[in-house]
Write an enzyme that holds these catalytic residues in place. Structure first.
Site, PDB file in Angstrom:
ATOM      1  N   LYS A 148      10.891  -0.862  -0.587  1.00  0.00           N
ATOM      2  CA  LYS A 148       9.966  -0.623   0.925  1.00  0.00           C
ATOM      3  C   LYS A 148      10.191  -1.905   1.546  1.00  0.00           C
ATOM      4  O   LYS A 148      10.526  -2.957   1.013  1.00  0.00           O
ATOM      5  CB  LYS A 148       8.809  -0.405   0.445  1.00  0.00           C
ATOM      6  CG  LYS A 148       7.596  -1.820   0.064  1.00  0.00           C
ATOM      7  CD  LYS A 148       6.438  -1.216   0.231  1.00  0.00           C
ATOM      8  CE  LYS A 148       5.464  -2.563  -0.083  1.00  0.00           C
ATOM      9  NZ  LYS A 148       4.036  -2.338  -0.040  1.00  0.00           N
ATOM     10  N   HIS A 178       7.142   0.249  -6.925  1.00  0.00           N
ATOM     11  CA  HIS A 178       7.080  -0.366  -8.283  1.00  0.00           C
ATOM     12  C   HIS A 178       5.694   0.109  -8.800  1.00  0.00           C
ATOM     13  O   HIS A 178       5.585   0.214 -10.170  1.00  0.00           O
ATOM     14  CB  HIS A 178       7.050  -1.971  -8.046  1.00  0.00           C
ATOM     15  CG  HIS A 178       5.771  -2.424  -7.484  1.00  0.00           C
ATOM     16  ND1 HIS A 178       5.614  -2.540  -6.059  1.00  0.00           N
ATOM     17  CD2 HIS A 178       4.357  -2.731  -8.056  1.00  0.00           C
ATOM     18  CE1 HIS A 178       4.377  -3.072  -5.884  1.00  0.00           C
ATOM     19  NE2 HIS A 178       3.693  -3.247  -6.938  1.00  0.00           N
ATOM     20  N   LYS A 182       4.451   1.259 -13.324  1.00  0.00           N
ATOM     21  CA  LYS A 182       3.169   0.664 -13.912  1.00  0.00           C
ATOM     22  C   LYS A 182       2.933   1.589 -15.079  1.00  0.00           C
ATOM     23  O   LYS A 182       2.838   2.797 -14.769  1.00  0.00           O
ATOM     24  CB  LYS A 182       2.101   0.418 -12.807  1.00  0.00           C
ATOM     25  CG  LYS A 182       2.464  -0.600 -12.045  1.00  0.00           C
ATOM     26  CD  LYS A 182       1.037  -0.407 -11.218  1.00  0.00           C
ATOM     27  CE  LYS A 182       1.142  -1.673  -9.954  1.00  0.00           C
ATOM     28  NZ  LYS A 182       0.683  -2.926 -10.510  1.00  0.00           N
ATOM     29  N   GLU A 216      -7.187  -5.667  -2.058  1.00  0.00           N
ATOM     30  CA  GLU A 216      -6.346  -6.819  -2.433  1.00  0.00           C
ATOM     31  C   GLU A 216      -7.442  -7.942  -1.872  1.00  0.00           C
ATOM     32  O   GLU A 216      -8.072  -7.679  -1.019  1.00  0.00           O
ATOM     33  CB  GLU A 216      -5.075  -7.151  -1.589  1.00  0.00           C
ATOM     34  CG  GLU A 216      -3.969  -6.142  -2.091  1.00  0.00           C
ATOM     35  CD  GLU A 216      -2.902  -6.243  -1.373  1.00  0.00           C
ATOM     36  OE1 GLU A 216      -1.753  -6.595  -1.791  1.00  0.00           O
ATOM     37  OE2 GLU A 216      -2.749  -5.841  -0.145  1.00  0.00           O
ATOM     38  N   ASP A 235       2.046   0.065   4.982  1.00  0.00           N
ATOM     39  CA  ASP A 235       2.340  -0.955   4.047  1.00  0.00           C
ATOM     40  C   ASP A 235       1.826  -0.224   2.849  1.00  0.00           C
ATOM     41  O   ASP A 235       2.508  -0.614   1.659  1.00  0.00           O
ATOM     42  CB  ASP A 235       1.566  -2.426   4.453  1.00  0.00           C
ATOM     43  CG  ASP A 235       2.198  -3.471   3.464  1.00  0.00           C
ATOM     44  OD1 ASP A 235       3.601  -3.331   3.257  1.00  0.00           O
ATOM     45  OD2 ASP A 235       1.639  -4.241   2.846  1.00  0.00           O
ATOM     46  N   HIS A 240       2.560   3.343  -2.099  1.00  0.00           N
ATOM     47  CA  HIS A 240       1.669   3.344  -3.058  1.00  0.00           C
ATOM     48  C   HIS A 240       0.764   4.245  -3.593  1.00  0.00           C
ATOM     49  O   HIS A 240       0.430   5.123  -4.310  1.00  0.00           O
ATOM     50  CB  HIS A 240       1.222   1.936  -3.392  1.00  0.00           C
ATOM     51  CG  HIS A 240       2.296   0.851  -3.317  1.00  0.00           C
ATOM     52  ND1 HIS A 240       3.442   0.736  -3.882  1.00  0.00           N
ATOM     53  CD2 HIS A 240       1.935  -0.548  -2.778  1.00  0.00           C
ATOM     54  CE1 HIS A 240       4.010  -0.325  -3.217  1.00  0.00           C
ATOM     55  NE2 HIS A 240       3.362  -1.062  -2.950  1.00  0.00           N
ATOM     56  N   LYS A 330      -7.045  -5.560   2.820  1.00  0.00           N
ATOM     57  CA  LYS A 330      -6.736  -7.069   2.488  1.00  0.00           C
ATOM     58  C   LYS A 330      -7.934  -7.712   2.562  1.00  0.00           C
ATOM     59  O   LYS A 330      -8.980  -7.370   3.306  1.00  0.00           O
ATOM     60  CB  LYS A 330      -5.721  -7.434   3.294  1.00  0.00           C
ATOM     61  CG  LYS A 330      -4.103  -7.147   2.939  1.00  0.00           C
ATOM     62  CD  LYS A 330      -3.361  -7.910   3.611  1.00  0.00           C
ATOM     63  CE  LYS A 330      -1.795  -7.180   3.079  1.00  0.00           C
ATOM     64  NZ  LYS A 330      -1.526  -7.424   1.688  1.00  0.00           N
TER      65      LYS A 330
END
Ligand code: NAD
Length: 481
Positions: A148, A178, A182, A216, A235, A240, A330
């Site tokens: 990405k 990614h 996991k 996050e 994003d 994800h 965030k």
């Protein structure tokens, strides 16, 4: 426990962007992890490429440094590191120039699997793919790896897929998310499709709603300019969170093989309903007049969101009537990634105690402490009538499994080995990415460019308006602890 690691065939991995953050933080430590585990053959070769001129021994020192910073020190043995570093060579190439490509060709071995990892800014994907092709570096046994951002809307994603398709066939293109590497994400499929317990309940008859949270603690951290053109929706949700949603909602494929898994994920994305403006909440973090989102992105008038929450419907027979609430942000209270399956109340309780009606919840935790918790109602111990209490059946994978084997299995280790093995199951297919962007584009069009995101306190659980999104449906977000 007996190791079940099977060594992959020997390979040549060409890492474009070999001096960059992704290569140093993820790719090189992942390779070392696999060498340590006996999965990467010692005669594998890694050809590091970046613009700057440097001899191979300086590059090897950079790779060594990356291991020291990003690998557990206890696993670093000089002997093994030295044999690892022998796998690395460096060639200076500028994507915009024709210089030195023959040096790259000279490093490649004709009888090995080849993988080209484009660990560079996406603006260079086109140039590098074209050069790899034009310089005759690609063989039938080659793969190309990209990560990405894979486009910024449906149009650019189609253009990217079209461009890659000029030089590689779909079976050679590995699009990394990614999250799919996991352990817990793969465990979600194992949990759903290898236990008789869950599948019969996995539908709108028994599930009230689903919450997917990726929060996050960090802010935009030096990526301000990029982030301010992107925002939380593009994003995090497009990739994800979309993957988590797909794996939670998809029908069981008839076999765990790449195309069948991708087909089922694609069906989920195609079933997603349009999200109306009232089902979207955006926010920006704010600590004080000098520490806030605007300062971090260097734009006092930014209306790009650092937080987004959505109420989403999956319009098919299994899920109709069960909303999926998604949120990501965030500078939130803590770093949490989880999928929470909130079951319906029992239809009739035989007990007077209202607590007997507490909903069962299945929490699939990616972090922290990845594992599974099942909230279950049991009898409160002791005399005094039939009182009910809700307790967690808790399983942290690292405790339940062989901790050493569990620890090394980080996402990039798994994914890079899958590239070499030629297994695309845990990557994204081109049509999936395009369809996800198509849905995101529609949401973006609902967020008016003049709309000002709601302010939320840094290190909180997000804007108040996000709580109202659920409150209005008589529901509540799980606490971010
Ligand atoms: P970076 O800026 O740290 O590194 C970029 C690399 O590209 C450097 O090695 C640089 O020398 C090289 N480079 C720049 N211009 C070049 C040119 N003209 N020719 C040849 N090489 C050139 O970037 P990064 O953070 O490592 O990210 C790389 C890619 O991975 C980006 O597409 C990014 O979006 C993606 N990505 C990164 C992360 C991460 O954690 N860093 C996570 C997800 C995705």
């Amino acid at each position: 426990m007996v190791s079940r690691i099977i060594q992959v065939p020997s390979f040549d991995l060409v890492v474009f962007g070999a001096t960059g953050d992704l290569a140093r933080r993820k790719i090189f430590p992942a390779l070392y992890g696999r060498l340590l585990a006996g999965q990467m053959p010692s005669n594998a070769k890694v050809i590091g490429i970046a613009r700057q001129e440097m001899p191979t021994n300086k590059f090897r020192a950079l790779v060594r440094k990356s291991l020291e910073v990003h690998f557990q020190l206890s696993s670093l043995s000089d002997k093994l590191i030295n044999s690892f570093l022998q796998c690395f060579v460096y060639v200076s190439v500028d994507a915009n120039s024709d210089k030195n490509w023959d040096l790259v060709r000279n490093e490649l071995r004709s009888d090995k699997i080849r993988a080209f990892y484009l660990s560079v800014a996406p603006e260079l994907f086109d140039k590098l793919a074209a050069k790899i092709f034009a310089k005759g570096l690609s063989t039938q046994n080659s793969r190309i790896v990209v990560e990405k951002p894979l486009g910024s809307n449906e149009k650019s994603a189609k253009a990217l897929n079209g461009m890659l398709g000029n030089y590689f066939n779909e079976g050679q293109i590995y699009r990394i998310d990614h999250y799919l590497g996991k352990e817990t994400v793969q465990n979600l499929m194992a949990l759903r499709f290898s236990n008789v317990l869950f599948e019969p309940l996995w539908n709108s008859k028994f599930i009230d709603h689903v919450q997917i949270t990726v929060s996050e603690k960090i802010g935009v951290q030096g990526r301000g300019a990029y982030y301010n053109k992107t925002g939380a929706l593009k994003d995090m949700v497009q990739n994800h969170i979309m993957q988590l949603l797909c794996l939670t909602a998809m029908e069981p494929p008839s076999q765990f093989v790449s195309d069948l898994v991708h087909d089922e994920k694609l069906k989920v994305i195609k079933s997603l309903g349009a999200v109306s403006a009232m089902d979207i909440v955006t926010g920006q973090y704010w600590e004080n007049s000098s520490e806030n989102y605007f300062a971090d992105v260097g734009d006092q008038h930014s209306n790009v969101e650092s937080y987004v929450a959505l109420k989403v419907s999956v319009n098919n027979l299994r899920w109709s009537g069960t909303p999926f609430y998604l949120r990501t942000g965030k500078k939130m209270k803590n770093q949490v990634s989880e999928i929470a399956i909130i079951f319906k109340e029992i239809s009739h309780s035989i007990f007077d105690d209202q607590k007997a009606k507490a909903r069962n919840k299945l929490i699939i935790r990616l972090q922290p402490n990845d594992g599974i918790t099942l909230k279950t109602n049991i009898k409160d111990p002791g005399l005094g009538g039939m009182r009910i209490t809700s307790v967690p059946l808790d399983m942290t994978f690292a405790e339940a499994l062989d901790i050493n084997r569990y620890k090394v299995a980080n996402a990039y280790e798994r994914l890079i080995m899958d590239v070499i093995r030629g297994d695309q199951t845990l990557f994204m297919r081109g049509d999936e990415v395009e369809e996800a962007w198509k849905w995101i584009d529609k949401i973006r069009s609902q967020i008016s460019s003049n709309q000002i995101p709601d302010r939320y306190a840094s290190y909180s659980s997000g804007p108040k308006s996000s709580d109202l999104l659920l409150k209005r449906d008589g529901r509540k977000w799980r606490a971010i602890k």
